[in-house]
Design a protein around this motif. Sequence first.
Motif, PDB file in Angstrom:
ATOM      1  N   UNK A 138      11.098  20.083  -0.625  1.00 11.94           N
ATOM      2  CA  UNK A 138      10.210  21.652  -1.497  1.00 11.94           C
ATOM      3  C   UNK A 138       8.653  21.357  -0.952  1.00 11.94           C
ATOM      4  N   UNK A 139       7.792  21.600  -0.711  1.00 11.34           N
ATOM      5  CA  UNK A 139       6.412  22.191  -0.576  1.00 11.34           C
ATOM      6  C   UNK A 139       5.774  22.460  -1.894  1.00 11.34           C
ATOM      7  N   UNK A 140       4.376  21.879  -2.316  1.00  9.49           N
ATOM      8  CA  UNK A 140       4.345  22.537  -3.711  1.00  9.49           C
ATOM      9  C   UNK A 140       2.790  22.731  -3.601  1.00  9.49           C
ATOM     10  N   UNK A 141       2.322  24.010  -4.280  1.00 11.80           N
ATOM     11  CA  UNK A 141       0.562  23.492  -3.991  1.00 11.80           C
ATOM     12  C   UNK A 141       0.171  24.628  -5.562  1.00 11.80           C
ATOM     13  N   UNK A 142      -0.474  23.576  -6.227  1.00 11.01           N
ATOM     14  CA  UNK A 142      -0.799  24.250  -7.473  1.00 11.01           C
ATOM     15  C   UNK A 142      -2.420  23.811  -7.787  1.00 11.01           C
ATOM     16  N   UNK A 143      -3.010  24.837  -9.500  1.00 10.34           N
ATOM     17  CA  UNK A 143      -4.330  24.303  -9.306  1.00 10.34           C
ATOM     18  C   UNK A 143      -3.967  24.836 -10.608  1.00 10.34           C
ATOM     19  N   UNK A 144      -5.419  24.497 -11.103  1.00  8.39           N
ATOM     20  CA  UNK A 144      -6.110  23.288 -10.320  1.00  8.39           C
ATOM     21  C   UNK A 144      -4.965  21.850 -10.951  1.00  8.39           C
ATOM     22  N   UNK A 145      -5.725  21.019 -10.892  1.00  9.01           N
ATOM     23  CA  UNK A 145      -5.710  19.354 -10.635  1.00  9.01           C
ATOM     24  C   UNK A 145      -5.982  19.436 -12.505  1.00  9.01           C
ATOM     25  N   UNK A 146      -5.041  17.888 -12.985  1.00  9.47           N
ATOM     26  CA  UNK A 146      -5.397  17.645 -14.050  1.00  9.47           C
ATOM     27  C   UNK A 146      -6.344  16.141 -14.256  1.00  9.47           C
TER      28      UNK A 146
END
Length: 398
Positions: free
Chosen positions: A73-81
């Motif tokens: 599973x690829x996961x693209x999220x935002x923003x980063x910590x």
Amino acid sequence: MFNALNSSSKGKDFLLSLETQGIKLGLQRTKDLLSICGNPEKHLYSVQIIGTNGKGSTAASLSSILMAAGMNVGMYTSPHLVDLSERITINNNKIDNNDIDYFINQFSKEIQELHCTFFETLTVMAAHFFNKKEVDVAIFETGLGGRFDSVTACNARLQLFTKISIDHSHILGDTITKIAIDKAHAIHHKAQCFSVEQQEAVKKILINKANKKATAISFNLDQYNDKFKSPLQGEHQKENIMLAIKAAENITNVTDKNISKGVQNISWPGRIELIGKTPNIFFDVSHNDDSIIAFCDTIESLDNRGTNFLIISIQKTKQINNAIIKLKNLFSKIIITQINDRMYSPEDLSSMFAPHSSIEIISKPDNAIKKTIAKLKKPDILGIIGSHYWGEYIYKNF
């Protein structure tokens, strides 16, 4: 918490240099860059998550359940910590610096010629990386709105709507209707669509847009089963988990065992995250009315015999009038600081809380954390809230 990593990378430096371009509305630059990269999005089974609050938690929940079912599973999220590599992961493993450098070496000329933004470039990089690594499913969290967000250019087959409320009103509009219309424009032709329960006006907008796109949107989620042992705290997270379960059931044949294991293994830092015990210290990235009120509801549900302390810094663009009332009633001691220039000045933010019996301004975030912790007694609670920008300070101090 995410572990810090060596962030020295020419590719990352290039990406960070694009941040000066700010936000640009429109999908064409993203579509053009995807085309130059060989349209990787066309080779992916992708899921787009749209909404105001809970997008990241839903993405993490869906990823964990699908991983428990044996999928890559690829996961693209935002923003980063802490580090931008957190935004692009496969099976919770962050993209390597070498993969970032490779992409930038290949396409930096075209990125500059197209004047792509930081977020547009990262979105295409994620699609390119997921396709290269042949993931089974790619989950994309929408960044802002829906109509012009670069994730919408990736043409997801399955689209999930989390709770829609007022945020980014300086860009998306100052009413729930305007914001819902913008997010509804993300719906693709004949895409599968599921949503958590929404305000009636929002439901009508989503249903109408789905009909125009020759599809339908379902709001029928199952009831949360208390046998699930989720590490995510707060009643609001149950709805996000059920949305993720509904999505997983429509992607593959998940078993009850897959779901239970997946829910138990959800990892999503910064969401009412317990980062210290006795006294209990919670970190939450909540930064708008709905998310801060959800944070308050969770803290209120705890059997606390001590004093409630709060450290807060909020971006200037955020309107949190309703949340402030709740915060003032719940926290006896409120410490106001300023993480960076994007945030309200301590003076402006403290005036929003007035009158209050105990407000303290500590201008430096590190000092705010250290001085407040020194005052805590074992039964007390400390909440640190207001922004993803807290990430580096939380990592340093905890």
